[in-house]
Scaffold this active site. Structure first.
Site, PDB file in Angstrom:
ATOM      1  N   SER A  59       0.791  -1.235   0.000  1.00  0.00           N
ATOM      2  CA  SER A  59       0.000   0.000   0.000  1.00  0.00           C
ATOM      3  C   SER A  59       0.821   1.281   0.000  1.00  0.00           C
ATOM      4  O   SER A  59       0.243   2.373  -0.034  1.00  0.00           O
ATOM      5  CB  SER A  59      -0.955   0.014   1.196  1.00  0.00           C
ATOM      6  OG  SER A  59      -2.034  -0.864   0.968  1.00  0.00           O
ATOM      7  N   LYS A  62      -0.167   3.701  -2.634  1.00  0.00           N
ATOM      8  CA  LYS A  62      -1.207   4.727  -2.536  1.00  0.00           C
ATOM      9  C   LYS A  62      -0.643   6.145  -2.501  1.00  0.00           C
ATOM     10  O   LYS A  62      -1.385   7.109  -2.734  1.00  0.00           O
ATOM     11  CB  LYS A  62      -2.093   4.460  -1.325  1.00  0.00           C
ATOM     12  CG  LYS A  62      -2.924   3.176  -1.453  1.00  0.00           C
ATOM     13  CD  LYS A  62      -3.859   3.002  -0.254  1.00  0.00           C
ATOM     14  CE  LYS A  62      -4.735   1.768  -0.385  1.00  0.00           C
ATOM     15  NZ  LYS A  62      -4.026   0.509  -0.091  1.00  0.00           N
ATOM     16  N   SER A 116      -5.597   3.274   4.647  1.00  0.00           N
ATOM     17  CA  SER A 116      -5.229   2.337   3.582  1.00  0.00           C
ATOM     18  C   SER A 116      -6.455   1.600   3.041  1.00  0.00           C
ATOM     19  O   SER A 116      -6.398   0.410   2.734  1.00  0.00           O
ATOM     20  CB  SER A 116      -4.180   1.337   4.077  1.00  0.00           C
ATOM     21  OG  SER A 116      -3.305   0.975   3.040  1.00  0.00           O
ATOM     22  N   LYS A 223       2.670   6.665   5.414  1.00  0.00           N
ATOM     23  CA  LYS A 223       1.953   5.592   4.715  1.00  0.00           C
ATOM     24  C   LYS A 223       2.522   4.258   5.153  1.00  0.00           C
ATOM     25  O   LYS A 223       3.737   4.061   5.175  1.00  0.00           O
ATOM     26  CB  LYS A 223       2.060   5.721   3.185  1.00  0.00           C
ATOM     27  CG  LYS A 223       1.140   4.736   2.468  1.00  0.00           C
ATOM     28  CD  LYS A 223      -0.298   5.146   2.619  1.00  0.00           C
ATOM     29  CE  LYS A 223      -1.264   4.015   2.359  1.00  0.00           C
ATOM     30  NZ  LYS A 223      -1.357   3.034   3.482  1.00  0.00           N
TER      31      LYS A 223
END
Length: 294
Positions: A59, A62, A116, A223
């Site tokens: 992820s 992203k 997420s 993140k």
């Protein structure tokens, strides 16, 4: 799983830094298999560990999704219909969001970054002009424009093992996304309640990086990421002594290791000694390193 490497394997090294000229350069130990620690303003590498090893990034993907949305022509205030997800998303990700309901694009972006939310990320790509295919093409062309030469994307969420990059490439992505105040804000939101319509309902979300809840940290970008093939990953931008330092920590053992690594980097910057890594995390690192040719 093996991934092709480009260039020379740098291994782990530390370089002199203006942050603390007296710091012990050999005093850092991390559990992450691949890492890059960079002072963002001047681009100086403070520490690098296998930073050109190509690896799935889960992820962390992203962050590029967010960059494409922010650079795109679409209104962040537009209400977007939640579509039926593709097979990859529906198979590998649970979501509480109701198919067919609507949420503003800015809120979809916030949920994709802070919690997420995979269906939110897929919706951002599906609602892009030209749909998912055009969105992913834009992700890859943007990566190329940023000089991320060892990076490739196949989806907007990071659920696919085909989304790969390097720690060094991801520093370039951090530099790009850090220019957007919305991305900084959305990725570091501790908690958020999203209000949907058609039908009306609300869902509460929490940030997947628990460090954003701690007052002892000044985190400006964050993140997390995880799939089995990628291990536990963490990217964050934080201030130390008034200077922004980007941390890219990829492929670690267990959900606690990336958080522990971030703390070890912080301690190393302050004292010259990071402290030690748990034995299980070190064993994982040794086993994963064997997947790459010497």
């Amino acid at each position: 799983m093996l991934y092709a490497l480009s260039g020379t394997l740098l291994g782990a090294y530390a370089t002199e830094s203006s942050l603390d000229p007296q710091r012990n350069r050999s005093g850092i130990q991390l559990g992450a298999v691949k890492a890059a620690i960079v002072e963002l303003e001047n681009g100086e590498t403070l520490y690098s560990k296998h930073s050109d090893w190509i690896t799935p990034i889960a992820s962390i993907t992203k962050l590029m999704t967010a960059l494409i949305v922010m650079q795109g022509p679409q209104d962040l205030e537009e209400w977007v219909v939640i579509p039926t997800p593709d097979r990859e998303t529906s198979k590998n990700a649970y979501s509480r969001i109701r198919i067919g309901s609507q949420l503003k694009r800015r809120d979809l972006l916030r949920l994709a970054l802070m919690s997420s939310e995979n269906l939110a990320a897929y919706t951002l790509a599906a609602s892009y002009p030209g749909g998912v295919t055009a969105f992913v093409d834009k992700m890859n062309s943007t990566a190329k424009a940023l000089g991320m030469n060892n990076t490739h994307f196949v989806d907007a969420s990071g659920l696919s093992v085909g989304n790969v990059s390097t720690a060094a490439d991801l520093v370039k992505l951090v530099q790009a996304v850090s220019r957007y105040g919305n991305i900084r804000e959305y990725s570091t939101t501790p908690r958020y309640t999203a209000y949907f319509r058609k039908p009306r309902y609300s869902l509460g979300y929490g940030n997947t990086n628990r460090l954003v809840h701690r007052q002892s940290w000044d985190i400006e970008l964050s993140k997390t990421g995880y799939i089995t093939e990628a291990g536990r990953c963490l990217v964050l931008l934080s201030k130390f002594e008034g200077r922004e330092v980007a941390m890219v920590l990829l492929d670690a053992f267990g959900k606690h290791t990336p958080i522990g690594d971030a703390g070890r980097v912080k301690r190393w910057l302050a004292t010259g000694n990071s402290g030690t890594v748990a034995g299980a995390a070190l064993q994982y690192e040794m086993n994963k390193a064997k997947e790459y040719p010497n």
